[in-house]
Structure formats: C-alpha cells, structure tokens
Design an enzyme around this catalytic site. Structure first.
Site, short mmCIF file in Angstrom:
data_model
loop_
_atom_site.label_atom_id
_atom_site.label_comp_id
_atom_site.label_asym_id
_atom_site.label_seq_id
_atom_site.Cartn_x
_atom_site.Cartn_y
_atom_site.Cartn_z
CG ASN A 156 41.42 48.72 34.62
OD1 ASN A 156 41.75 48.38 35.75
ND2 ASN A 156 41.01 47.85 33.73
CD GLU A 254 40.98 38.66 38.68
OE1 GLU A 254 40.25 37.76 39.08
OE2 GLU A 254 40.61 39.84 38.59
CB CYS A 288 42.41 43.51 31.71
SG CYS A 288 40.95 42.79 32.47
CD GLU A 467 40.42 36.53 42.82
OE1 GLU A 467 39.51 37.10 43.44
OE2 GLU A 467 41.61 36.88 42.87
#
Ligand code: NAD
Ligand code: 6OD
Length: 489
Positions: A156, A254, A288, A467
């Site tokens: 993405n 993630e 996301c 992160e």
C-alpha cells in the site's frame, strides 16, 4: 537485464536472474509492466550467508559515522532519482502523482535521513550500584546490532513502509534481507541499484522478490535470520508468528486496522468533513490508518453526512499522472474483487448507500483497470461484519452517537487497535477521550500527521511492539549490560 521493467533479486551485491518469474501488472489498465523473477530457497540461503558475512566483516565493522554517511548518500541519490521512484511506484500501484510527490517518495528519503541522524545521538543507560561493603559498580549498556534482519513489507505504501524499517535496521549496523510485496517490487529494485551505486558493502542489503505464500516461510523460519519485522495483514502476522516460533526470534508487527473517526458537535464542521474525507479516501482507502467507521454526534449528523457526500462526489478519479486526480485504482484485480465483495456484504447486511458502491465507467482502457467508487454507507449495527472487518478500500460507515461514554465504548468495540481520530474544539474533551481509546495512535483535528521520532504501532490484532524514533533503534539492537566492579581500596 538493463530493462528497468523486469525486476531481479539483489543478493551479495549482484542482480540475479532466477528461473521462475511472474507478471507485474499495472492496475490502471491491467497491462503487463514486466516480469518479476522470484527467489528460491538456495538464493535465500545465499542472501542470509552474504548478509551475515557483511554484518561480521564489512557493514557491521564500520563506525557509526561511516555507516550514517553512506545512508545519507542513499537518501541523496534517491532524491536525485526521485522521478524514477515516482514513475515506478505509479506503475505498480496507480497512486496519484500528488500523493507520490507529497507522501510516499519524500518519506523514503526522510526515513534514511532521520534514522541516520538519530542513531548518532543514541545514548545508553548507566547506573552506579552501591554494594553493602562500600564497593561500587558501574553498569552501562552497549547497543549491538541484532545481526541479519528480515523486512517483509506490503503493497500500500511500498517505498515508505519498506524504508521505514530498512533505514533504522541498517543504521543500527544490521544487514537486511528485504522482501517487498509481489504486487509492488519496483521501488525496492531501484533502491537496490542505489545501494550498489553508493557503495554499501555487498551483502549488507539484499533484495528477495517473490510471493509471500511461496517463499515467506523460507525467510521467517530461517535459523540464520535473527529478527523479522513485518507490515501487512493480521492474518499473515499470525502465520509468521507460528513460522518463526521454532527459532525464537524478535518480531515486530505492524498489522491491520478498523479505525474510527469521532466527530463531536463542537467540532469545526468544515474542517472535520474535509479531514474525514481525507482519512477515508486517501490512497483509495489503502492505508492501514484510514478511517472505516465514523461516529457523528446527533445534532450535526445530517449536516456532516451531506458534507461528506459532497466531498466524496467531488473526488476526481482517473489517470494517476493527471495532477487533478485524487484517486487512482486499487492495487490489483484481486483487491478490487475483495473490496467489491465488501460493498456487496454491506448491501446484504442492510446498509443504506449515501454515495458510491460501484465501479466507475471510463469507456477506455481504464475499464480494464481496478478502479472503484468512493463510498459512504449508514444504518448498520456496530456488530455487523462490515463494521468489524477491515475492508482496506475507499469506504466508511457513518453512524450517530449521543454522548462521550457511549462513543468511546463503541469505538473500542473491535478486535483491532491501530488508530483513531477525534474532531472537537474542546481541549479538555480532546485530552480526556484520546486517553481512553484503545489504539496505538490518536490524532486530534488532523490525520496521518507524522513525526518520525514518535512511537508507531498498534494494540490487539493491529500489531506487536512499536517502531519510530528510539523504539526503532531499540528493536533493531540488542542492549548488552556491562557491570564493572569499582573497589574502594
Ligand atoms: P499481506 O499480509 O498479504 O502481505 C504483506 C507482505 O507479507 C507481502 O510482502 C507478502 O508477500 C508477505 N507475505 C504474505 N504471506 C506471507 C507468508 N506466509 N510469510 C511471509 N510473508 C508473507 O498484506 P498486504 O495485502 O500486502 O497489505 C495490506 C494489509 O497490511 C492490510 O491488512 C493493512 O492494514 C496492513 N498494513 C498495516 C500497516 C501498519 O502499519 N499497521 C501498514 C500497512 C499495511
Ligand atoms: O508513517 C509511517 O511511518 C507508517 N508506518 C505508516 C503506515 C501506514 C499504513 O498503511
């Protein structure tokens, strides 16, 4: 090999033409861009071996200053070749020129510059320990690289998300094995060329191309790989956790989201409407962090929905090269089919469609591409599948709420916990509600505003660990405590 449109693995400083390949498809019109040559197990073994060697003998032996100077050169060269990155990312994803210029490509260079600078100023912990007999001890930490880190990234935001991990991993002295999504390998291929051009020691950066379902386990279960950092679907994260389990390596995940936007009656309505349109439709909803559930306080519900409908219907969809275009196609035919099935599910569950719901018609080659309409729906229950499952397309469901406690409880009623946005002009309400949302990231009166030093990641099905800034440096290094006895004579 000189044709940029065919993509090869890059292992131990060499581009490698493997035996198996598959088509790389342009989502704007379904045409073939070129071939992607897929790695096999022996090539992955070779990459791991080369990465280990570089970590122990060249890359890992450099001083922090030497490594960071090289990473800055990578960023400089990416900036010089910016147009190639824009073209490559556009061919793979159909993303709009505007988005590529303002988000994806600049973040690639910013990731390298930020982590190359941060790692130079990384401190450690020190403690003086007082012992019962009056002696003391000095404890301090030494940060060591993990070794060989595998980086598995999605389609993405291909360059942005891969470099978000490559830059800190390499800045900390690790060698990397990068596996981009099979849908979007082109910008990593360009990055491999740049690693080569600027003189990154061979083996420090390796590019492994191929389908995750074919070659993923050979990476994640590899005994020579010391850590895996993954961005992608929650389902794939579960699979990787199992596959990596036998080798007990650190994992950073993630994963997916089902993100809420909460619009209070005291919000600046015009700002909220534009903000929610942006958080729903950016990148065709394929971020996301995108909003899929909007909760609007009762007194402004009708006005908000009218405004959002106007925004959706003003979106220009079309060729990503056109400066006016905000939405290109979805990334692939498979993803278009998935999102259309979600639109159908919403219909079957009884949703009212305020806007969109179908596929735009162009009467040209774009009708072979994977375009889809921006869509707004209402009238579904919070427990419907549409309101519980991640869609990852340009759609949001809008529902009405009455008070703060109710909306917090409803927004938290999900297996995911990635991001949320709150729209209010009441400062106390903003602080109070932000603290009660079970997510890793909350934006107030904005969305996707990033400071790379802040913790980034999700709770629940949305991820493991954080992160960003010190969190990245922490994940990509192994702190080792040194304890020195100090005699009192
Ligand atoms: P995906 O999980 O299908 O693929 C991601 C990567 O994993 C690709 O490189 C793929 O080849 C690889 N992969 C697939 N199967 C694998 C396996 N068995 N072993 C190892 N690797 C494997 O995800 P996607 O469809 O590319 O991306 C969309 C998803 O990613 C969405 O769910 C989205 O929410 C999530 N995402 C999350 C974040 C975040 O920061 N939390 C960011 C971007 C995307
Ligand atoms: O901005 C970032 O650093 C980041 N990791 C964004 C993730 C977006 C998800 O699609």
């Amino acid at each position: 090999m000189s044709n940029i449109q065919d993509l090869y693995c890059y292992v131990d400083g060499e581009f490698v033409e493997t035996r198996q390949c598959f088509d790389n498809i342009n989502p704007v019109d379904g045409s073939k861009i070129g071939d992607i040559y897929q790695a096999d197990k022996p090539l992955i073994d070779q990459a791991v071996h080369a990465a280990r060697h570089a970590q122990q003998h060249s890359w890992g032996k450099m001083t922090v200053n030497q490594r960071c100077a090289l990473l800055h050169k990578v960023a400089d060269r990416m900036a010089e070749r910016e147009q190639e990155f824009i073209d490559a990312e556009m061919r793979d994803t159909g993303k709009s020129l505007h988005q590529l210029k303002t988000i994806d490509i600049p973040r690639g260079t910013a990731n390298f510059r930020t982590f190359a600078d941060m790692v130079k100023f990384q401190g450690g912990e020190t403690f003086i320990t007082e012992q019962a007999n009056g002696d003391k001890a000095l404890n301090y930490t030494v940060n060591k690289p993990l070794g060989v880190v595998a980086i598995i990234s999605p389609w993405n935001l291909p360059l942005l998300l891969a470099t978000w991990k490559i830059a800190p991993a390499m800045a900390c002295g690790n060698s990397v094995i990068v596996k981009p999504s099979e849908e979007t390998s082109s910008t990593m291929y360009l990055l491999a060329q740049i690693m080569d051009e600027v003189g990154i020691p061979k083996g420090a950066f390796n590019l492994i191309l191929g389908r995750g379902t074919d070659i993923g386990d050979a990476i994640t279960a590899h005994t020579g790989i010391n850590a895996v950092t993954f961005t992608g679907a929650s389902k794939t994260g579960k699979h990787i956790m199992n596959s990596a389990a036998n080798t007990v390596k650190p994992l950073s995940f993630e994963l997916g989201g089902k993100n809420a936007a909460i619009v209070f009656a005291d919000a600046d309505l015009a700002k909220a409407v534009k903000g929610v349109a942006r958080s729903t439709f950016t990148n065709c909803g394929q971020v996301c962090l995108c909003t899929e559930k909007v909760y609007v306080q009762r007194s402004i519900f009708a006005e908000f929905v009218d405004g959002l409908k106007r925004e959706a219907e003003n979106i220009t969809i079309g060729y990503p090269t056109d400066e006016k275009v905000f939405m290109g196609p979805l990334v692939s035919q498979a993803h278009q089919q998935k999102v259309l099935a979600c639109y159908q599910l919403a219909k079957d569950e009884g949703a009212t469609f305020i806007s969109g719901g179908g596929v735009p018609k162009f009467n040209d080659e774009r009708d072979n591409g994977y375009f889809i309409e921006p869509t707004i729906i209402t009238d579904l229950d919070d427990t419907s599948r549409t309101n519980q499952e991640e869609i990852f397309g340009p759609i949001c469901h809008v529902s009405v709420f009455d008070d703060e406690d109710e909306v917090l409880q409803r927004a938290n009623n999900t297996e995911y916990g990635l991001a949320a946005s709150i729209w209010t002009e009441n400062l106390s309400r903003a602080h109070r509600t932000a603290a009660q949302l079970d997510v890793g990231l909350v934006w107030v009166n904005t969305w996707f505003l990033r400071d790379l030093r802040t913790p980034f990641g999700g709770m629940k099905l949305s991820g493991v660990g954080r992160e960003g800034g010190q969190h990245s440096l922490g994940f990509y290094s192994e702190p080792s405590n040194v304890c020195i006895q100090i005699d009192q004579q």
